[in-house]
Write a protein that holds these residues in place. Structure first.
Motif, mmCIF file in Angstrom:
data_model
loop_
_atom_site.group_PDB
_atom_site.id
_atom_site.type_symbol
_atom_site.label_atom_id
_atom_site.label_comp_id
_atom_site.label_asym_id
_atom_site.label_seq_id
_atom_site.Cartn_x
_atom_site.Cartn_y
_atom_site.Cartn_z
ATOM 1 N N PRO A 1 79.229 68.482 60.645
ATOM 2 C CA PRO A 1 80.009 69.720 60.777
ATOM 3 C C PRO A 1 81.449 69.608 60.257
ATOM 4 C CG PRO A 1 78.808 69.237 62.800
ATOM 5 C CD PRO A 1 78.647 68.041 61.915
ATOM 6 N N ILE A 2 81.991 68.393 60.201
ATOM 7 C CA ILE A 2 83.370 68.276 59.706
ATOM 8 C C ILE A 2 83.419 67.730 58.270
ATOM 9 C CG2 ILE A 2 84.460 68.053 61.970
ATOM 10 C CD1 ILE A 2 84.565 64.977 61.397
ATOM 11 N N TRP A 3 82.265 67.637 57.638
ATOM 12 C CA TRP A 3 82.169 67.021 56.310
ATOM 13 C C TRP A 3 82.427 68.080 55.234
ATOM 14 C CZ3 TRP A 3 81.742 61.909 56.759
ATOM 15 C CH2 TRP A 3 81.478 61.145 55.616
ATOM 16 N N ASN A 4 83.606 68.628 55.203
ATOM 17 C CA ASN A 4 83.878 69.690 54.227
ATOM 18 C C ASN A 4 85.380 69.912 54.077
ATOM 19 O OD1 ASN A 4 84.842 71.517 56.296
ATOM 20 N ND2 ASN A 4 82.704 71.620 56.945
ATOM 21 N N ARG A 5 85.724 70.853 53.205
ATOM 22 C CA ARG A 5 87.117 71.098 52.836
ATOM 23 C C ARG A 5 87.991 71.538 54.008
ATOM 24 N NH1 ARG A 5 88.128 76.421 51.502
ATOM 25 N NH2 ARG A 5 89.481 75.793 49.805
ATOM 26 N N GLN A 6 87.375 72.084 55.073
ATOM 27 C CA GLN A 6 88.209 72.505 56.195
ATOM 28 C C GLN A 6 88.786 71.322 56.957
ATOM 29 O OE1 GLN A 6 85.185 75.110 57.525
ATOM 30 N NE2 GLN A 6 86.712 76.693 57.991
ATOM 31 N N PHE A 7 88.093 70.200 56.940
ATOM 32 C CA PHE A 7 88.524 69.057 57.754
ATOM 33 C C PHE A 7 88.926 67.849 56.932
ATOM 34 C CE2 PHE A 7 85.838 71.741 60.276
ATOM 35 C CZ PHE A 7 86.550 71.853 61.455
ATOM 36 N N ILE A 8 88.460 67.808 55.689
ATOM 37 C CA ILE A 8 88.729 66.621 54.866
ATOM 38 C C ILE A 8 89.813 66.943 53.846
ATOM 39 C CG2 ILE A 8 87.732 65.025 53.166
ATOM 40 C CD1 ILE A 8 85.138 65.132 54.794
ATOM 41 N N ASP A 9 90.806 66.065 53.785
ATOM 42 C CA ASP A 9 91.957 66.278 52.917
ATOM 43 C C ASP A 9 91.692 65.751 51.502
ATOM 44 O OD1 ASP A 9 94.931 66.869 52.793
ATOM 45 O OD2 ASP A 9 94.851 64.787 52.089
ATOM 46 N N HIS A 10 91.220 64.512 51.430
ATOM 47 C CA HIS A 10 90.850 63.942 50.134
ATOM 48 C C HIS A 10 89.955 62.731 50.373
ATOM 49 C CE1 HIS A 10 94.174 61.136 51.077
ATOM 50 N NE2 HIS A 10 93.567 60.301 50.283
ATOM 51 N N ALA B 1 89.763 60.819 54.088
ATOM 52 C CA ALA B 1 91.020 61.113 54.801
ATOM 53 C C ALA B 1 90.921 62.507 55.405
ATOM 54 C CB ALA B 1 92.189 61.039 53.835
ATOM 55 N N PHE B 2 91.090 62.586 56.720
ATOM 56 C CA PHE B 2 90.982 63.888 57.387
ATOM 57 C C PHE B 2 92.323 64.612 57.355
ATOM 58 C CE2 PHE B 2 87.467 61.429 59.031
ATOM 59 C CZ PHE B 2 86.438 62.329 58.810
ATOM 60 N N ARG B 3 92.260 65.899 57.493
ATOM 61 C CA ARG B 3 93.509 66.686 57.541
ATOM 62 C C ARG B 3 94.290 66.314 58.791
ATOM 63 N NH1 ARG B 3 93.795 70.347 53.757
ATOM 64 N NH2 ARG B 3 91.861 71.167 52.870
ATOM 65 N N GLU B 4 95.611 66.481 58.675
ATOM 66 C CA GLU B 4 96.433 66.170 59.852
ATOM 67 C C GLU B 4 96.284 67.272 60.890
ATOM 68 O OE1 GLU B 4 100.364 65.192 58.586
ATOM 69 O OE2 GLU B 4 99.600 63.561 57.339
ATOM 70 N N ALA B 5 96.669 66.959 62.144
ATOM 71 C CA ALA B 5 96.620 67.962 63.205
ATOM 72 C C ALA B 5 97.501 69.141 62.773
ATOM 73 C CB ALA B 5 97.130 67.359 64.503
ATOM 74 N N PRO B 6 97.089 70.368 63.096
ATOM 75 C CA PRO B 6 97.823 71.532 62.584
ATOM 76 C C PRO B 6 99.250 71.629 63.137
ATOM 77 C CG PRO B 6 96.070 72.196 64.079
ATOM 78 C CD PRO B 6 95.880 70.743 63.835
ATOM 79 N N LYS B 7 99.465 71.068 64.331
ATOM 80 C CA LYS B 7 100.817 71.128 64.894
ATOM 81 C C LYS B 7 101.035 69.834 65.658
ATOM 82 C CE LYS B 7 103.193 73.408 68.693
ATOM 83 N NZ LYS B 7 104.509 72.966 68.285
ATOM 84 N N SER B 8 102.213 69.221 65.455
ATOM 85 C CA SER B 8 102.457 67.982 66.180
ATOM 86 C C SER B 8 103.330 68.262 67.400
ATOM 87 C CB SER B 8 103.155 66.963 65.287
ATOM 88 O OG SER B 8 103.430 65.826 66.064
#
Ligand code: BG6
Length: 476
Positions: A202-211, A340-347
């Motif tokens: 479910p997370i193997w796509n452009r919404q969750f993966i950065d590069h 590499a996963f996307r960073e958390a939307p807000k720190s």
């Protein structure tokens, strides 16, 4: 299922690949329960006696074998080996195959004419056609299969020509185009990891993966292969074959079944969705001293290093760059795929807490025989306050009792070819798409930039990947 008996005809039997991988692999298969009923007929351009060939085989099994043989096992394997110089012509090869078939028949009861033959073409691309012609002239086409080594052609036109040529003699079901990276346990683990678990897909796509990085630096140099390498270079030797094949396992949609046709379909869709490889997205390098190597032209423009950025234009991957790198005489030998996963939307962590300082969360596949998978993420550092640090969860086959079951990639693929299983082999269509995508780079390759031996490549690799950074070296 028990494996049928096989005669393996090994072309290029005294070459680098045969010595390092194929002879040791065949020795292990013959002396284990995996493929006890095989005979090996070696052939090459060298005029050798039977004893000289057996000595070469013995040395290569001792030096490179992942599984060692004891004295009795070696003696037994030696009786299964025969050598015919290629200069002896098609009739001599046919006779040697016939003898091997009869020996197998006497032992197994399978009629000699029904014993299958596996021709392994461990020869440079330009020699493949003459070997195919020889097999036709020797009448060694029926009841036989042919394993072909990469690179399959050097561009789209030559790949189509080679495929047509081979198809004049062998049907597609008899042809096994080998890419040994797909035989590595760790490469197949990508499929298991993605499609046997509900957690990751479910997370193997452009919404969750950065590069994604596919990074295969090698510390080794040319060894005895200057001749081959000069006319091949890093892109054709490694990227069009191994790196893109592995990339397809990472990027493909779930196949309808774990079957050859279903998997090829999905891989070929990835290749068709790949953006053309533009020279502006490529860094070509050559190590300092390459032009002084024996067998290399003093003004050679062959790349011993390549890094590139690739895009896959489909719903899953649009906008997610894939960075690929490989080369010779680099700082380390590694084979990693790093997601590499996307960073958390807000720190919510205060500045200076450490979050982000060590890059994003990563899932890493290590394609070494240990088949390591690791996940790195931020966690709390023990002690007062809220300081964060990178933690890692890791799995490695080497730490399990299964380590001894690991098959060397070539052994695994030779077994599959004997079973007639094409799942881990590449198709003519897939290879042709890759050459087609490569056309802009092949037509106008950027000049090679030099890099010191023992480095990570030319400096331009940092601009190529910016604003990201190369994951390797790990200790950074
Ligand atoms: C081969 C290339 O296909 O793969 C070599 O021709 C390269 O240049 C080798 O060194 C790497 O394979 P492995 O299994 O050792 O990573």
């Amino acid at each position: 299922d028990p494996l049928e008996p096989f005669v393996i005809v090994l072309f290029g039997a005294t070459g680098d690949l045969a010595k390092r991988k194929l002879l040791p692999g065949l020795a292990h298969l013959a002396e284990s329960a995996l493929a006890p009923d095989i005979r090996v007929v070696g052939t090459s351009l060298e005029d050798l006696t039977q004893d000289e060939f057996r000595d070469i085989a013995k040395e290569s099994v001792e030096k490179y074998g992942m599984h060692k043989l004891d004295a009795a096992q070696w003696e037994d394997f030696a009786t299964k080996l025969e050598y015919v110089p290629q200069s002896a012509g098609p009739d001599a090869l046919r006779d040697a195959c016939q003898r091997a078939r009869q020996e197998i028949s006497a032992q197994s009861g399978v009629p000699a004419e029904r014993v299958q033959v596996l021709h392994y073409l461990s020869v440079p691309p330009k020699a493949a056609k003459s070997v195919i012609t020889m097999l036709r002239d020797a009448g060694l086409v029926e009841h036989s299969r042919v394993v072909m080594e990469k690179p399959f052609g050097t561009d789209l036109a030559t790949a189509i020509e080679l495929n047509n040529f081979v198809h004049d003699t062998f049907t597609e079901s008899q042809i096994f185009r080998i890419d040994h990276f797909l035989g590595k346990e760790a490469a197949q683990n990508i499929l298991a990891f993605r499609f046997a678990n509900g957690l990751f897909e479910p997370i193997w796509n452009r919404q969750f993966i950065d590069h994604i990085q596919i990074d295969i630096p090698e510390s080794l140099g040319l060894d005895q292969r200057a001749n081959f390498y000069e006319s091949t270079g890093a892109y054709k030797d490694m990227v069009v074959t191994h790196l893109f094949q592995v990339m397809a396992f990472v990027a493909m949609e779930p196949p309808t079944a774990l079957e050859p046709q279903a998997i090829s379909e999905e891989k070929n869709k990835v290749f068709r969705s790949m953006r053309p490889v533009l020279p502006s997205n490529v860094v070509r390098g050559q190590y300092v001293g390459y032009r002084d190597e024996v067998g290399v032209a003093p003004d050679s423009e062959t790349e011993t290093f390549i890094a590139l950025k690739v895009g896959i234009d489909n719903w899953r991957w649009a906008g997610v760059p894939f960075y690929l790198r490989t080369g010779k005489r680099l700082a380390e030998g590694q084979r990693i795929i790093s997601i590499a996963f996307r960073e958390a939307p807000k720190s919510m962590f205060p500045p200076g807490s450490g979050v982000g300082s060590e890059g994003p969360d990563h899932l890493t596949f290590d394609l070494a025989d240990s088949s390591k998978v690791s996940l790195s993420f931020y966690g709390k550092r023990p002690g007062p306050g809220m300081r964060l640090e990178k933690l890692s969860m890791q799995f490695s086959t080497q730490e399990t009792e299964r380590a001894r079951d690991v098959l060397e990639a070539y052994e695994r693929l030779i077994l599959d070819a004997m079973r007639g299983d094409h799942t881990l082999f590449t198709t003519a269509e897939g290879i042709e798409s890759l050459w087609e995508r490569s056309a802009p780079l092949l037509a106008d390759p950027p000049p090679v930039k030099s890099y010191p031996q023992g480095s990570w490549g030319p400096n331009a690799i940092h601009q190529l990947i910016a604003p990201h950074a190369w994951r390797l070296p790990f200790e950074r």
